[in-house]
Design a protein around this motif. Structure first.
Motif, PDB file in Angstrom:
ATOM      1  N   LEU A  41      47.507  35.816  37.819  1.00 53.75           N
ATOM      2  CA  LEU A  41      48.586  36.596  37.211  1.00 53.75           C
ATOM      3  C   LEU A  41      49.557  37.031  38.280  1.00 53.75           C
ATOM      4  O   LEU A  41      50.533  37.516  38.171  1.00 53.75           O
ATOM      5  CB  LEU A  41      48.069  37.153  36.178  1.00 53.75           C
ATOM      6  N   LEU A  42      48.532  38.118  39.092  1.00 50.50           N
ATOM      7  CA  LEU A  42      49.061  39.056  40.177  1.00 50.50           C
ATOM      8  C   LEU A  42      50.099  38.112  41.139  1.00 50.50           C
ATOM      9  O   LEU A  42      51.160  38.542  41.487  1.00 50.50           O
ATOM     10  CB  LEU A  42      48.060  39.462  40.992  1.00 50.50           C
ATOM     11  N   TRP A  43      49.546  36.832  41.372  1.00 47.59           N
ATOM     12  CA  TRP A  43      50.140  36.010  42.270  1.00 47.59           C
ATOM     13  C   TRP A  43      51.623  35.394  41.733  1.00 47.59           C
ATOM     14  O   TRP A  43      52.566  35.442  42.158  1.00 47.59           O
ATOM     15  CB  TRP A  43      49.530  34.752  42.618  1.00 47.59           C
ATOM     16  N   VAL A  44      51.493  35.303  40.290  1.00 51.42           N
ATOM     17  CA  VAL A  44      52.994  34.699  39.644  1.00 51.42           C
ATOM     18  C   VAL A  44      53.834  35.883  39.402  1.00 51.42           C
ATOM     19  O   VAL A  44      54.894  35.717  39.595  1.00 51.42           O
ATOM     20  CB  VAL A  44      52.276  34.287  38.166  1.00 51.42           C
ATOM     21  N   PHE A  45      53.374  37.008  39.147  1.00 54.40           N
ATOM     22  CA  PHE A  45      54.287  38.204  38.607  1.00 54.40           C
ATOM     23  C   PHE A  45      54.603  39.134  39.869  1.00 54.40           C
ATOM     24  O   PHE A  45      55.511  39.666  39.940  1.00 54.40           O
ATOM     25  CB  PHE A  45      53.566  39.069  37.651  1.00 54.40           C
ATOM     26  N   ARG A  46      53.877  39.149  40.833  1.00 55.12           N
ATOM     27  CA  ARG A  46      53.905  40.130  42.223  1.00 55.12           C
ATOM     28  C   ARG A  46      54.657  39.115  43.461  1.00 55.12           C
ATOM     29  O   ARG A  46      55.019  39.689  44.295  1.00 55.12           O
ATOM     30  CB  ARG A  46      52.987  40.662  42.465  1.00 55.12           C
ATOM     31  N   GLY A  47      54.354  37.845  43.291  1.00 55.30           N
ATOM     32  CA  GLY A  47      54.861  36.835  44.474  1.00 55.30           C
ATOM     33  C   GLY A  47      53.634  36.540  45.347  1.00 55.30           C
ATOM     34  O   GLY A  47      52.431  37.411  45.062  1.00 55.30           O
ATOM     35  N   PRO A  48      53.686  36.150  46.513  1.00 55.75           N
ATOM     36  CA  PRO A  48      52.528  35.725  47.269  1.00 55.75           C
ATOM     37  C   PRO A  48      52.019  37.001  47.817  1.00 55.75           C
ATOM     38  O   PRO A  48      52.609  37.999  48.338  1.00 55.75           O
ATOM     39  CB  PRO A  48      53.394  34.908  48.607  1.00 55.75           C
ATOM     40  N   LEU A  49      50.752  37.096  47.891  1.00 56.76           N
ATOM     41  CA  LEU A  49      50.000  38.426  48.140  1.00 56.76           C
ATOM     42  C   LEU A  49      48.824  38.102  49.410  1.00 56.76           C
ATOM     43  O   LEU A  49      48.384  36.712  49.630  1.00 56.76           O
ATOM     44  CB  LEU A  49      49.252  39.088  47.247  1.00 56.76           C
ATOM     45  N   PRO A  50      48.465  38.925  50.114  1.00 56.23           N
ATOM     46  CA  PRO A  50      47.607  38.818  51.355  1.00 56.23           C
ATOM     47  C   PRO A  50      46.261  38.188  50.751  1.00 56.23           C
ATOM     48  O   PRO A  50      45.805  38.625  49.545  1.00 56.23           O
ATOM     49  CB  PRO A  50      47.323  40.148  51.982  1.00 56.23           C
ATOM     50  N   LEU A  51      45.809  37.239  51.471  1.00 57.49           N
ATOM     51  CA  LEU A  51      44.294  36.843  50.877  1.00 57.49           C
ATOM     52  C   LEU A  51      43.240  37.743  50.766  1.00 57.49           C
ATOM     53  O   LEU A  51      42.501  37.782  49.942  1.00 57.49           O
ATOM     54  CB  LEU A  51      43.788  35.571  51.737  1.00 57.49           C
ATOM     55  N   LEU A  52      43.392  38.679  51.477  1.00 56.30           N
ATOM     56  CA  LEU A  52      42.365  39.883  51.546  1.00 56.30           C
ATOM     57  C   LEU A  52      42.446  40.552  50.317  1.00 56.30           C
ATOM     58  O   LEU A  52      41.400  41.021  49.659  1.00 56.30           O
ATOM     59  CB  LEU A  52      42.473  40.729  52.835  1.00 56.30           C
ATOM     60  N   PHE A  53      43.775  40.997  49.719  1.00 58.96           N
ATOM     61  CA  PHE A  53      44.158  41.440  48.556  1.00 58.96           C
ATOM     62  C   PHE A  53      43.589  40.739  47.622  1.00 58.96           C
ATOM     63  O   PHE A  53      42.985  41.433  46.404  1.00 58.96           O
ATOM     64  CB  PHE A  53      45.594  41.928  48.303  1.00 58.96           C
TER      65      PHE A  53
END
Length: 99
Positions: A41-53
């Motif tokens: 859900l974070l990936w969908v709503f916020r866009g690509p995120l660092p893998l560590l996050f």
């Protein structure tokens, strides 16, 4: 030979701990699934995120669910086997003014 109540009885303790471990495995799988859903859900709503996050988010959600499951599971383990009934509470009558 006396019948030992609660977790003092080897067979009852073995059954209770096996049930506790089985519940913990199911909760670990559930926690991982919820963590992955939250990361998705974070990936969908916020866009690509660092893998560590994303990894730390999954680990945080999983560990929170596991801590709650562990504490509640241990509480139900001791209560359900009668282990709590073996405690000799000498203070409550003094505090509650019971005879």
């Amino acid at each position: 030979m006396t019948n030992r109540p609660g977790l003092d009885d080897h067979r009852q303790a073995q059954f209770a701990w096996a049930r506790f471990r089985r519940i913990m495995w199911w909760m670990a799988a559930f926690g991982l699934a919820v963590g992955l859903v939250v990361a998705g859900l974070l990936w969908v709503f916020r866009g690509p995120l660092p893998l560590l996050f994303l990894g730390m988010t999954i680990a945080g959600v999983w560990s929170t669910i596991m801590m709650a499951a562990l504490l509640m599971g241990l509480m139900f383990l001791s209560s359900g086997t009668g282990h709590d009934d073996q405690v000799d509470d000498r203070i409550s009558p003094e505090i509650l003014d019971e005879d």
